[in-house]
Design a protein around this motif. Sequence first.
Motif, PDB file in Angstrom:
ATOM      1  N   ALA A  89       7.717   9.023  -7.777  1.00  0.00           N
ATOM      2  CA  ALA A  89       8.483   7.817  -7.720  1.00  0.00           C
ATOM      3  C   ALA A  89       7.873   6.606  -7.404  1.00  0.00           C
ATOM      4  O   ALA A  89       7.864   5.344  -7.336  1.00  0.00           O
ATOM      5  CB  ALA A  89       9.865   7.816  -7.053  1.00  0.00           C
ATOM      6  N   PHE A  90       6.733   6.974  -6.545  1.00  0.00           N
ATOM      7  CA  PHE A  90       5.827   5.861  -6.002  1.00  0.00           C
ATOM      8  C   PHE A  90       4.453   5.489  -6.897  1.00  0.00           C
ATOM      9  O   PHE A  90       4.119   6.444  -7.616  1.00  0.00           O
ATOM     10  CB  PHE A  90       5.160   6.239  -4.747  1.00  0.00           C
ATOM     11  N   SER A  91       4.318   4.234  -6.859  1.00  0.00           N
ATOM     12  CA  SER A  91       3.125   3.755  -7.887  1.00  0.00           C
ATOM     13  C   SER A  91       1.937   3.693  -7.192  1.00  0.00           C
ATOM     14  O   SER A  91       1.703   3.630  -5.813  1.00  0.00           O
ATOM     15  CB  SER A  91       3.443   2.310  -8.677  1.00  0.00           C
ATOM     16  N   VAL A  92       0.771   3.823  -8.012  1.00  0.00           N
ATOM     17  CA  VAL A  92      -0.650   3.607  -7.395  1.00  0.00           C
ATOM     18  C   VAL A  92      -1.360   2.752  -7.978  1.00  0.00           C
ATOM     19  O   VAL A  92      -1.361   2.526  -9.213  1.00  0.00           O
ATOM     20  CB  VAL A  92      -1.221   5.180  -7.290  1.00  0.00           C
ATOM     21  N   SER A  93      -2.198   2.228  -7.273  1.00  0.00           N
ATOM     22  CA  SER A  93      -3.128   1.133  -7.788  1.00  0.00           C
ATOM     23  C   SER A  93      -4.515   1.149  -7.202  1.00  0.00           C
ATOM     24  O   SER A  93      -4.504   1.257  -5.853  1.00  0.00           O
ATOM     25  CB  SER A  93      -2.898  -0.340  -7.882  1.00  0.00           C
ATOM     26  N   GLU A  94      -5.640   1.133  -8.049  1.00  0.00           N
ATOM     27  CA  GLU A  94      -6.965   1.308  -7.449  1.00  0.00           C
ATOM     28  C   GLU A  94      -7.733   0.258  -8.118  1.00  0.00           C
ATOM     29  O   GLU A  94      -7.734  -0.078  -9.208  1.00  0.00           O
ATOM     30  CB  GLU A  94      -7.358   2.730  -7.622  1.00  0.00           C
ATOM     31  N   LEU A  95      -8.716  -0.431  -7.430  1.00  0.00           N
ATOM     32  CA  LEU A  95      -9.915  -1.152  -7.805  1.00  0.00           C
ATOM     33  C   LEU A  95     -11.302  -0.694  -7.190  1.00  0.00           C
ATOM     34  O   LEU A  95     -11.071  -0.446  -5.992  1.00  0.00           O
ATOM     35  CB  LEU A  95      -9.615  -2.560  -7.338  1.00  0.00           C
ATOM     36  N   ALA A  96     -12.156  -0.497  -8.018  1.00  0.00           N
ATOM     37  CA  ALA A  96     -13.391  -0.018  -7.316  1.00  0.00           C
ATOM     38  C   ALA A  96     -14.763  -0.542  -8.087  1.00  0.00           C
ATOM     39  O   ALA A  96     -14.579  -1.136  -9.440  1.00  0.00           O
ATOM     40  CB  ALA A  96     -13.610   1.665  -7.775  1.00  0.00           C
ATOM     41  N   LEU A  97     -15.958  -0.329  -7.624  1.00  0.00           N
ATOM     42  CA  LEU A  97     -16.946  -0.667  -8.057  1.00  0.00           C
ATOM     43  C   LEU A  97     -17.851   0.428  -8.512  1.00  0.00           C
ATOM     44  O   LEU A  97     -17.761   1.437  -7.624  1.00  0.00           O
ATOM     45  CB  LEU A  97     -17.696  -1.621  -7.301  1.00  0.00           C
ATOM     46  N   ASN A 134       9.324   3.200  -3.365  1.00  0.00           N
ATOM     47  CA  ASN A 134      10.405   2.809  -4.206  1.00  0.00           C
ATOM     48  C   ASN A 134      11.181   1.902  -3.369  1.00  0.00           C
ATOM     49  O   ASN A 134      12.409   1.151  -3.968  1.00  0.00           O
ATOM     50  CB  ASN A 134      11.392   3.903  -4.545  1.00  0.00           C
ATOM     51  N   GLN A 135      10.826   1.535  -2.036  1.00  0.00           N
ATOM     52  CA  GLN A 135      11.608   0.453  -1.328  1.00  0.00           C
ATOM     53  C   GLN A 135      10.834  -0.793  -1.345  1.00  0.00           C
ATOM     54  O   GLN A 135      11.120  -1.785  -0.687  1.00  0.00           O
ATOM     55  CB  GLN A 135      11.810   0.751  -0.063  1.00  0.00           C
ATOM     56  N   GLY A 136       9.552  -0.905  -2.060  1.00  0.00           N
ATOM     57  CA  GLY A 136       8.838  -2.223  -2.254  1.00  0.00           C
ATOM     58  C   GLY A 136       7.622  -2.027  -1.019  1.00  0.00           C
ATOM     59  O   GLY A 136       6.889  -3.240  -0.954  1.00  0.00           O
ATOM     60  N   THR A 137       7.527  -0.981  -0.270  1.00  0.00           N
ATOM     61  CA  THR A 137       6.299  -0.977   0.759  1.00  0.00           C
ATOM     62  C   THR A 137       5.087  -0.754   0.288  1.00  0.00           C
ATOM     63  O   THR A 137       5.250   0.391  -0.263  1.00  0.00           O
ATOM     64  CB  THR A 137       6.802  -0.236   1.894  1.00  0.00           C
TER      65      THR A 137
END
Length: 205
Positions: A89-97, A134-137
């Motif tokens: 239920a938790f989203s993940v985001s990643e930015l990398a070189l 899922n609480q926005g944290t």
Amino acid sequence: MKKFILIAAALFVGTLAQAQIVANGGYIHAFENSKYVVGDNYVPYKGSLDGFYVGATYYYSLDKYVNGLAVLPGANISALFGRHAQFNAFSVSELALNIPVQACYTYKINENFHVFGQTGPAFQFAFTHNVRDNQGTTYALLKKDNRFGESRSLFNIYWGIAAGVEVSEILRIEIGYDFGFFNLSTTDRIKVGRQFLHFGVGYLF
């Protein structure tokens, strides 16, 4: 001193004559195999992330040594999005070189159509790897004290293989797969391995 500068300039111009810039970008699918310790056993989870990359490659021809051979150092920025493997239920985001350095061999079918294969390492440096519950944290997993109870490494090395076609010495289309070497988790009792499938296009200047 003047002779040295002239020689260096001549070598630089000669290098440029053998090189091209390739602006590239494409789609990435990341496979993640995670193992979390529960009691005395590791419990496996399979996760995936999707995203894109954009960057450039320096195509340096080695035709004077081996016809069709080249070296392709480059750099690109990748962005990935998806769900946490254990907490779906938790989203993940990643930015990398990413800094790939690959050897390439090109075979000419005719003047307008070439096929190529390439392989080599890629060095990845993560800028961010965040989990949002899922609480926005949002939790920054590159920091060990992030209150999520899990942290990620800033660095990984991959070995990539790719193949594709080159059209009219202008457009490159490729598909490839990269194998990660290191455990991406810096948390005890958690192991995270990753591989990439990617599809991209490049324009030769």
